[in-house]
Design an enzyme around this catalytic site. Structure first.
Site, mmCIF file in Angstrom:
data_model
loop_
_atom_site.group_PDB
_atom_site.id
_atom_site.type_symbol
_atom_site.label_atom_id
_atom_site.label_comp_id
_atom_site.label_asym_id
_atom_site.label_seq_id
_atom_site.Cartn_x
_atom_site.Cartn_y
_atom_site.Cartn_z
ATOM 1 N N HIS A 194 -2.762 -3.124 -6.414
ATOM 2 C CA HIS A 194 -3.194 -2.675 -5.087
ATOM 3 C C HIS A 194 -4.702 -2.854 -4.923
ATOM 4 O O HIS A 194 -5.482 -2.067 -5.439
ATOM 5 C CB HIS A 194 -2.776 -1.195 -4.922
ATOM 6 N N ASN A 249 -3.745 6.628 -1.279
ATOM 7 C CA ASN A 249 -3.275 7.103 0.023
ATOM 8 C C ASN A 249 -2.758 8.537 -0.022
ATOM 9 O O ASN A 249 -2.761 9.235 0.981
ATOM 10 C CB ASN A 249 -2.204 6.164 0.571
ATOM 11 N N SER A 288 0.820 -1.209 0.000
ATOM 12 C CA SER A 288 0.000 0.000 0.000
ATOM 13 C C SER A 288 0.852 1.256 0.000
ATOM 14 O O SER A 288 0.321 2.353 -0.171
ATOM 15 C CB SER A 288 -0.976 0.001 1.180
ATOM 16 N N GLU A 305 -5.808 -0.565 -7.915
ATOM 17 C CA GLU A 305 -4.889 0.462 -8.416
ATOM 18 C C GLU A 305 -3.721 -0.290 -9.064
ATOM 19 O O GLU A 305 -3.084 -1.112 -8.415
ATOM 20 C CB GLU A 305 -4.389 1.286 -7.210
HETATM 21 P P1 NAI Z 1 -2.039 -9.280 7.448
HETATM 22 O O1 NAI Z 1 -1.159 -9.095 8.626
HETATM 23 O O2 NAI Z 1 -3.506 -9.500 7.639
HETATM 24 O O3 NAI Z 1 -1.487 -10.495 6.543
HETATM 25 C C1 NAI Z 1 -0.148 -10.681 6.202
HETATM 26 C C2 NAI Z 1 0.110 -12.183 6.129
HETATM 27 O O4 NAI Z 1 1.410 -12.387 5.590
HETATM 28 C C3 NAI Z 1 0.062 -12.872 7.484
HETATM 29 O O5 NAI Z 1 -0.817 -13.975 7.429
HETATM 30 C C4 NAI Z 1 1.501 -13.318 7.726
HETATM 31 O O6 NAI Z 1 1.565 -14.559 8.399
HETATM 32 C C5 NAI Z 1 2.041 -13.434 6.312
HETATM 33 N N1 NAI Z 1 3.477 -13.234 6.181
HETATM 34 C C6 NAI Z 1 4.243 -12.286 6.764
HETATM 35 N N2 NAI Z 1 5.511 -12.380 6.340
HETATM 36 C C7 NAI Z 1 5.538 -13.413 5.457
HETATM 37 C C8 NAI Z 1 6.561 -13.988 4.647
HETATM 38 N N3 NAI Z 1 7.813 -13.538 4.678
HETATM 39 N N4 NAI Z 1 6.231 -15.025 3.837
HETATM 40 C C9 NAI Z 1 4.961 -15.496 3.806
HETATM 41 N N5 NAI Z 1 3.956 -14.986 4.548
HETATM 42 C C10 NAI Z 1 4.246 -13.955 5.360
HETATM 43 O O7 NAI Z 1 -1.775 -7.994 6.512
HETATM 44 P P2 NAI Z 1 -2.697 -7.413 5.356
HETATM 45 O O8 NAI Z 1 -3.564 -6.356 5.911
HETATM 46 O O9 NAI Z 1 -3.295 -8.543 4.609
HETATM 47 O O10 NAI Z 1 -1.619 -6.670 4.454
HETATM 48 C C11 NAI Z 1 -0.809 -7.376 3.526
HETATM 49 C C12 NAI Z 1 -0.253 -6.402 2.502
HETATM 50 O O11 NAI Z 1 -1.341 -5.727 1.842
HETATM 51 C C13 NAI Z 1 0.623 -5.301 3.079
HETATM 52 O O12 NAI Z 1 1.626 -4.988 2.158
HETATM 53 C C14 NAI Z 1 -0.356 -4.110 3.207
HETATM 54 O O13 NAI Z 1 0.275 -2.859 3.198
HETATM 55 C C15 NAI Z 1 -1.193 -4.310 1.962
HETATM 56 N N6 NAI Z 1 -2.525 -3.706 1.990
HETATM 57 C C16 NAI Z 1 -3.298 -3.736 3.122
HETATM 58 C C17 NAI Z 1 -4.558 -3.169 3.118
HETATM 59 C C18 NAI Z 1 -5.430 -3.224 4.347
HETATM 60 O O14 NAI Z 1 -6.439 -2.492 4.403
HETATM 61 N N7 NAI Z 1 -5.120 -4.060 5.336
HETATM 62 C C19 NAI Z 1 -5.119 -2.514 1.936
HETATM 63 C C20 NAI Z 1 -4.253 -2.598 0.766
HETATM 64 C C21 NAI Z 1 -2.994 -3.142 0.819
#
Ligand code: NAI
Length: 286
Positions: free
Chosen positions: A141, A191, A119, A153
């Site tokens: 995105h 953002n 993001s 995006e």
């Molecule tokens: P989250 O914390 O819910 O999920 C991340 C997952 O990745 C976790 O299940 C974790 O165990 C896993 N993980 C972490 N490091 C890892 C690795 N090295 N290899 C494999 N798995 C790994 O986070 P979320 O919210 O899903 O965010 C994920 C990405 O999406 C981030 O880059 C965030 O900035 C982006 N994003 C988030 C949004 C939101 O509203 N939460 C919206 C748009 C983008």
């Protein structure tokens, strides 16, 4: 050739992306480094698809077929066979760059697109870590919750090829989303426009211009926002808001993007929003 999408990270975003990809007819392999997360993702998929069926938006047969197209794995190697990869792991530049260096080696074929759901981190920076594969790295995105939000995006890095951008637009469309392009500048469009508005709402509160309920009410009723900026900040996470403001201030080289002191103070006090039970507002059930 049919698409097999490898999704890395099965949290809020990766889980949602995997679900939407499967519903749109692609085969999906979803991997998470933490086994507990994979189990949770399976449960979330069942529940979420069940709700679509309950509301009459999908038949049980289609939901079952979508679930049958998803394979849940616990090692990166098991993603082999994917011809498209979407990364949705932790928002940490070093961790993502290490992963993209590995992905470039693991998927040497030139037609495998390596997409990131970051993001805020620069696509150009992540692509650079992929070395000679930089031209096939792209920002894809999605928005939260992925099954419901319409936008993707699409962000080319400086090195991304035109063909990869066109294919990304086509895949997002196939997934039932509306892709819109933005260039690789800090915060992209979403953002860059949203966060300073949220930050300004914190300044208005800090300066006593109005109480949080009034700030949100004015923006909802006067600007037709579905959610006020302070409620939205709680939903996103106040720590995430500070992080994104820092990225904007640094990436755009301008102090006007500095996080509001009150926003930072709430984070210091552990008031992170919905996820901690209290941010601007209180969420006792969480
Ligand atoms: P989250 O914390 O819910 O999920 C991340 C997952 O990745 C976790 O299940 C974790 O165990 C896993 N993980 C972490 N490091 C890892 C690795 N090295 N290899 C494999 N798995 C790994 O986070 P979320 O919210 O899903 O965010 C994920 C990405 O999406 C981030 O880059 C965030 O900035 C982006 N994003 C988030 C949004 C939101 O509203 N939460 C919206 C748009 C983008």
């Amino acid at each position: 050739m049919s698409t097999t999408i490898g999704v890395i990270g099965s949290g809020q975003m990766g889980g949602g992306i995997a679900q939407v990809a499967a519903v749109s007819g692609s085969s999906v392999i979803v991997y998470d480094a933490f086994p507990g997360a994979i189990e949770k993702c399976k449960g979330v998929h069942k529940k979420s698809l069940g709700k679509f069926v309950e509301k009459g938006k999908m038949t049980q047969a289609d939901a079952d077929a979508a679930l049958a197209r998803v394979r849940y794995v616990s090692t990166l190697e098991e993603l082999k066979g994917s011809n498209w990869v979407i990364e949705a792991i932790v928002e940490d530049a070093k961790v993502k760059k290490d992963l993209f260096a590995k992905l470039a080696a693991m998927f040497p074929a030139d037609d495998v697109v390596l997409a990131t759901n970051t993001s805020s981190i620069s696509i150009t920076e992540i692509a650079t870590a992929a070395g000679t594969s930089a031209h096939r790295v792209v920002g894809m995105h999605f928005f939260n919750p992925v099954p419901l939000m319409q936008l993707v995006e699409v962000i080319p890095g400086l090195q991304t090829s035109k063909d990869v951008v066109e294919r990304t637009v086509a895949l997002a469309t196939k997934m039932g989303k509306t892709p819109l392009k933005a260039n690789d500048r800090a915060g992209f469009i979403s953002n860059r426009v949203l966060m300073p508005m949220i930050n300004e709402a914190f300044y208005a509160w800090m300066e006593g211009v109005a109480e949080p309920e009034a700030i949100d009410g004015i923006m909802k009723l006067g600007c037709n926002f579905p959610m006020g900026p302070l409620r939205l900040a709680d939903f996103i996470g106040l720590d995430t808001c500070v992080h994104i403001m820092n990225v904007l201030a640094e990436g755009l080289n301008n102090d006007r993007y500095r996080a509001c002191p009150l926003l930072k103070q709430l984070v210091t006090a552990g008031r992170l929003g919905d996820k901690s039970g209290r941010g601007v507002f209180e969420y006792p059930a969480k």
